[in-house]
Scaffold this motif. Structure first.
Motif, short mmCIF file in Angstrom:
data_model
loop_
_atom_site.label_atom_id
_atom_site.label_comp_id
_atom_site.label_asym_id
_atom_site.label_seq_id
_atom_site.Cartn_x
_atom_site.Cartn_y
_atom_site.Cartn_z
N GLU A 5 0.83 -1.21 0.00
CA GLU A 5 0.00 0.00 0.00
C GLU A 5 0.87 1.26 0.00
O GLU A 5 0.61 2.20 -0.76
CB GLU A 5 -0.92 0.00 1.22
N THR A 6 1.90 1.28 0.81
CA THR A 6 2.81 2.42 0.84
C THR A 6 3.50 2.58 -0.51
O THR A 6 3.63 3.70 -1.01
CB THR A 6 3.86 2.24 1.96
N HIS A 7 3.90 1.46 -1.09
CA HIS A 7 4.54 1.52 -2.41
C HIS A 7 3.60 2.15 -3.43
O HIS A 7 4.00 3.04 -4.19
CB HIS A 7 4.96 0.11 -2.86
N GLN A 8 2.35 1.70 -3.47
CA GLN A 8 1.40 2.25 -4.43
C GLN A 8 1.13 3.73 -4.17
O GLN A 8 0.98 4.51 -5.12
CB GLN A 8 0.08 1.47 -4.40
N ASN A 9 1.12 4.14 -2.91
CA ASN A 9 0.95 5.56 -2.59
C ASN A 9 2.12 6.38 -3.12
O ASN A 9 1.92 7.47 -3.69
CB ASN A 9 0.81 5.77 -1.08
N LEU A 10 3.32 5.87 -2.94
CA LEU A 10 4.50 6.57 -3.47
C LEU A 10 4.43 6.66 -4.99
O LEU A 10 4.67 7.73 -5.58
CB LEU A 10 5.78 5.85 -3.05
N TYR A 53 15.49 9.83 -2.09
CA TYR A 53 15.76 8.40 -1.94
C TYR A 53 14.46 7.60 -2.00
O TYR A 53 14.39 6.58 -2.66
CB TYR A 53 16.50 8.14 -0.61
N GLY A 54 13.42 8.06 -1.30
CA GLY A 54 12.15 7.33 -1.25
C GLY A 54 11.53 7.14 -2.62
O GLY A 54 11.06 6.04 -2.95
N TYR A 55 11.51 8.18 -3.41
CA TYR A 55 10.93 8.07 -4.75
C TYR A 55 11.81 7.23 -5.67
O TYR A 55 11.32 6.43 -6.45
CB TYR A 55 10.65 9.45 -5.35
N ALA A 56 13.11 7.41 -5.57
CA ALA A 56 14.02 6.60 -6.38
C ALA A 56 13.87 5.12 -6.05
O ALA A 56 13.82 4.27 -6.94
CB ALA A 56 15.46 7.04 -6.17
N HIS A 61 11.91 -0.27 -7.38
CA HIS A 61 11.10 -1.41 -6.94
C HIS A 61 10.01 -1.71 -7.97
O HIS A 61 9.77 -2.87 -8.32
CB HIS A 61 10.50 -1.12 -5.56
N GLU A 62 9.34 -0.68 -8.47
CA GLU A 62 8.30 -0.86 -9.49
C GLU A 62 8.90 -1.46 -10.76
O GLU A 62 8.31 -2.34 -11.39
CB GLU A 62 7.60 0.46 -9.78
#
Length: 72
Positions: A5-10, A53-56, A61-62
């Protein structure tokens, strides 16, 4: 790692934050220097495009998730 869920939010926030679609970012990773390690790809994105870093990490990951899905 963080939750799906956090990944999809990012991922959903990336276009608004960066001005580029996730497809643009995935293409950038695919056409980039061909680094093998996730951390190396993340560091490259951060240096090359000056993103956090978080967005990269979410972009890499995607990219890896989609490559794995395509192999199945």
């Amino acid at each position: 790692m963080y939750s799906a869920e956090t990944h999809q939010n990012l991922i959903s926030r990336i276009p608004g934050v960066t001005g580029r679609t996730i497809e643009d970012w995935l293409h950038a990773v695919a056409e980039g220097p061909g680094l093998l390690r996730c951390e190396d790809k993340i560091d490259w994105l951060r240096r090359e495009y000056e993103i956090s870093y978080g967005y990269a990490k979410a972009i890499v990951h995607e990219y890896d998730l989609r490559r794995a899905a395509a192999r199945m």
